[in-house]
Design an enzyme around this catalytic site. Structure first.
Site, PDB file in Angstrom:
ATOM      1  N   ARG A  52       7.927  11.326 -14.593  1.00 25.60           N
ATOM      2  CA  ARG A  52       8.158  10.158 -14.197  1.00 25.60           C
ATOM      3  C   ARG A  52       8.875  10.893 -13.067  1.00 25.60           C
ATOM      4  O   ARG A  52       8.937  10.687 -12.311  1.00 25.60           O
ATOM      5  CB  ARG A  52       8.670   8.745 -14.887  1.00 25.60           C
ATOM      6  CG  ARG A  52       9.098   8.293 -13.752  1.00 25.60           C
ATOM      7  CD  ARG A  52       8.943   6.699 -14.889  1.00 25.60           C
ATOM      8  NE  ARG A  52       9.523   6.591 -16.062  1.00 25.60           N
ATOM      9  CZ  ARG A  52      10.330   6.674 -16.532  1.00 25.60           C
ATOM     10  NH1 ARG A  52      11.638   7.340 -15.767  1.00 25.60           N
ATOM     11  NH2 ARG A  52      11.229   6.586 -17.694  1.00 25.60           N
ATOM     12  N   TYR A 104      -3.515  -4.857   6.153  1.00 24.97           N
ATOM     13  CA  TYR A 104      -4.094  -4.724   5.460  1.00 24.97           C
ATOM     14  C   TYR A 104      -3.710  -6.381   4.309  1.00 24.97           C
ATOM     15  O   TYR A 104      -2.682  -6.815   4.249  1.00 24.97           O
ATOM     16  CB  TYR A 104      -4.350  -3.843   4.141  1.00 24.97           C
ATOM     17  CG  TYR A 104      -4.806  -3.585   2.986  1.00 24.97           C
ATOM     18  CD1 TYR A 104      -3.950  -3.766   1.952  1.00 24.97           C
ATOM     19  CD2 TYR A 104      -6.104  -4.409   2.845  1.00 24.97           C
ATOM     20  CE1 TYR A 104      -4.429  -3.639   0.523  1.00 24.97           C
ATOM     21  CE2 TYR A 104      -6.529  -4.367   1.506  1.00 24.97           C
ATOM     22  CZ  TYR A 104      -5.411  -4.335   0.079  1.00 24.97           C
ATOM     23  OH  TYR A 104      -6.097  -4.184  -1.266  1.00 24.97           O
ATOM     24  N   ASP A 177       2.199   2.521   8.645  1.00 29.38           N
ATOM     25  CA  ASP A 177       1.188   2.839   7.604  1.00 29.38           C
ATOM     26  C   ASP A 177       0.360   3.677   8.561  1.00 29.38           C
ATOM     27  O   ASP A 177      -0.315   3.030   9.271  1.00 29.38           O
ATOM     28  CB  ASP A 177       0.427   1.453   6.995  1.00 29.38           C
ATOM     29  CG  ASP A 177      -0.815   1.895   5.985  1.00 29.38           C
ATOM     30  OD1 ASP A 177      -0.574   0.862   5.506  1.00 29.38           O
ATOM     31  OD2 ASP A 177      -1.215   2.767   6.139  1.00 29.38           O
ATOM     32  N   LYS A 202      -7.746   6.424   0.247  1.00 25.16           N
ATOM     33  CA  LYS A 202      -8.546   6.351   1.883  1.00 25.16           C
ATOM     34  C   LYS A 202      -8.796   7.731   1.922  1.00 25.16           C
ATOM     35  O   LYS A 202      -9.189   8.659   1.054  1.00 25.16           O
ATOM     36  CB  LYS A 202      -8.078   5.731   2.973  1.00 25.16           C
ATOM     37  CG  LYS A 202      -7.618   4.319   1.894  1.00 25.16           C
ATOM     38  CD  LYS A 202      -9.034   3.083   1.545  1.00 25.16           C
ATOM     39  CE  LYS A 202      -8.388   2.011   1.382  1.00 25.16           C
ATOM     40  NZ  LYS A 202      -7.262   1.823  -0.007  1.00 25.16           N
TER      41      LYS A 202
HETATM   42  C1  LIG Z   1      -8.390  -1.639   0.417  1.00 26.42           C
HETATM   43  C2  LIG Z   1      -8.415  -1.475   1.361  1.00 26.42           C
HETATM   44  N1  LIG Z   1      -7.122  -1.626   1.898  1.00 26.42           N
HETATM   45  C3  LIG Z   1      -6.357  -0.834   1.318  1.00 26.42           C
HETATM   46  C4  LIG Z   1      -5.326  -0.035   2.178  1.00 26.42           C
HETATM   47  C5  LIG Z   1      -3.247  -0.333   1.239  1.00 26.42           C
HETATM   48  C6  LIG Z   1      -2.976  -0.727  -0.193  1.00 26.42           C
HETATM   49  O1  LIG Z   1      -3.724   1.053  -1.021  1.00 26.42           O
HETATM   50  P1  LIG Z   1      -3.623   0.695  -1.791  1.00 26.42           P
HETATM   51  O2  LIG Z   1      -3.992   2.589  -2.565  1.00 26.42           O
HETATM   52  O3  LIG Z   1      -5.530   0.081  -2.298  1.00 26.42           O
HETATM   53  O4  LIG Z   1      -3.107  -0.245  -2.626  1.00 26.42           O
HETATM   54  C7  LIG Z   1      -2.781  -0.589   2.576  1.00 26.42           C
HETATM   55  N2  LIG Z   1      -2.603   0.231   3.106  1.00 26.42           N
HETATM   56  C8  LIG Z   1      -3.995   0.609   5.026  1.00 26.42           C
HETATM   57  C9  LIG Z   1      -4.154  -0.157   5.723  1.00 26.42           C
HETATM   58  C10 LIG Z   1      -4.995  -0.535   3.230  1.00 26.42           C
HETATM   59  O5  LIG Z   1      -6.295  -0.031   4.087  1.00 26.42           O
HETATM   60  C11 LIG Z   1      -9.257  -1.884   2.335  1.00 26.42           C
HETATM   61  O6  LIG Z   1      -8.617  -2.886   3.455  1.00 26.42           O
HETATM   62  O7  LIG Z   1     -10.089  -2.028   1.674  1.00 26.42           O
END
Ligand SMILES: C=C(NCc1c(COP(=O)(O)O)cnc(C)c1O)C(=O)O
Length: 385
Positions: A52, A104, A177, A202
């Protein structure tokens, strides 16, 4: 090696990958699954002690991410929202955060339902007008959080202008972000951000087979605090997932170039179709911040949003190559209805004010043959007049 010294693809392939790091000199970095590491004495500890707190495979990925971002410190977390949790952990009860109004749905939910319970106060503002950011600053403001382009409305925020507007408040941390563009098309640290964060789930991983996040900074003070939160909060990714993302970064340049080409072609096709009300894409001249897209970014990904004239449920269910699913940035093309899917957790009055209606479709244009993708959209548009 930084992106000022070498090309993007060279950094992605070589930064953090030096075979001399290990005594077997494997060219592909080894996947170290061990959760514990032998020490030669009770103290002081060796570089690695416990999974960790640090892991060689995670370190390879974090070194590569920092180099690609022109950053200094990078930290990986178990998801994008896990990264948000660690960054929000830099704040204390009573602090105030200014948040972009379009982002998001899960980020909106965290701000309204989670960090608020820890006493973090928040103000959502439309940051396309930087004066709104300035007007929202309070004595206890300690962070500004934004996406650009925003998810799903693709609003662009002038990062240099936001940084300039906060010059008198160096205590305010600017977090960007960068999930929608990746460091290939935009480098927020070069534009004044203190921290750039990602859902690596992503585009950066790009294969829809891991959930992970990352935060990168140039500041030693923030680096130290983020590393502390990574270990103390325990929101770390597995070495296996780190190896997968590290592998994916090697083709990031090629994938982003293809996503942009197909995404723009599809945006232009939709823009000319009679069953489409309006297309939102930063590289279309109709985008309100078209000029900013050409100064702040070096391109755009495969994200396309548009307002459909016809039955959106019928359209989404008629698609055969695009998959109706949440997420984005993978090699497969996805389509979704933010109002009831990714942004269902955004309060209805906010969705209505933003324009996240049941007619707004969001596409993540993948790597399939462009003609097949356009033909699929065409048949679905015609099937659901
Ligand atoms: C799952 C989706 N978004 C996650 C996302 C997140 C969250 O990420 P995660 O890895 O899903 O926890 C953060 N910032 C942006 C711009 C994002 O699009 C979506 O928009 O379909």
């Amino acid at each position: 090696m930084t992106s000022k010294e070498k090309g993007f693809a060279t950094i992605a392939i070589h930064a953090g990958q030096d075979p001399d790091q290990w005594n077997h000199y494997s060219v592909v970095p080894p996947m170290v699954m061990s959760t514990t590491f032998k020490q030669d004495s009770p103290a002081p500890p060796r570089e690695y002690v416990y999974g960790r707190s640090g892991n060689p495979t995670r370190n390879v990925l974090e070194t590569c991410l920092a180099a690609l971002e022109n950053g200094k410190h990078a930290f990986c977390f178990s998801s994008g929202l896990g990264t948000l949790t660690a960054i929000a952990g830099l704040l204390e009860a009573g602090d105030h955060i200014i948040v972009g109004d379009d982002l998001y749905g899960g980020t909106n939910r965290y701000i309204q339902k989670c960090s608020s319970k820890q006493g973090i106060k928040y103000t959502f503002v439309d940051m396309t007008d930087v004066q709104n950011v300035i007007d929202a600053i309070q004595p206890n403001t300690k962070m500004v959080w934004l996406e650009t382009p925003t998810n799903p409305l693709m609003k662009l925020i002038d990062l240099k202008a936001v940084a300039e507007s906060l010059k008198s408040r160096p205590d305010i941390i600017i977090v960007v972000d960068n999930t929608f563009l990746t460091c290939y098309f935009q480098k927020p640290l070069d534009l004044g951000a203190d921290i750039v964060m990602y859902s690596l789930t992503k585009y950066m991983n790009g294969h829809s087979d891991i959930v992970m996040g990352a935060a990168i900074t140039r500041r030693d003070d923030l680096g130290e605090r983020l590393k502390f939160n990574q270990n103390a909060m325990g929101i770390v990714p597995s070495p296996f997932d780190c190896a997968l993302v590290n592998r994916s970064l090697k083709t990031l340049e090629l994938r982003m170039q293809r996503h942009m080409k197909s995404g723009l072609a599809i945006a232009m096709f939709l823009d000319s179709h009679p069953n489409v009300e309006k297309v939102i894409h930063p590289l279309l001249r109709s985008h309100p911040q078209y000029e900013l897209a050409h100064t702040q970014q070096t391109g755009h990904s495969g994200m396309v949003s548009f307002y459909l004239k016809g039955d959106s449920k019928c359209f989404l269910q008629a698609l055969k190559v695009f998959t109706l699913a949440e997420s984005l940035g993978g090699y497969e093309s996805l389509a979704e209805l933010p109002s009831v899917m990714t942004h269902a957790s955004v309060p209805e009055d906010m969705r209505a004010k933003l324009g996240i209606t049941d007619q707004l479709i969001r596409l993540s244009v993948g790597l399939e043959t462009e003609e097949d993708l356009i033909a699929d959209l065409k048949q679905a548009l015609e099937a659901c007049q």
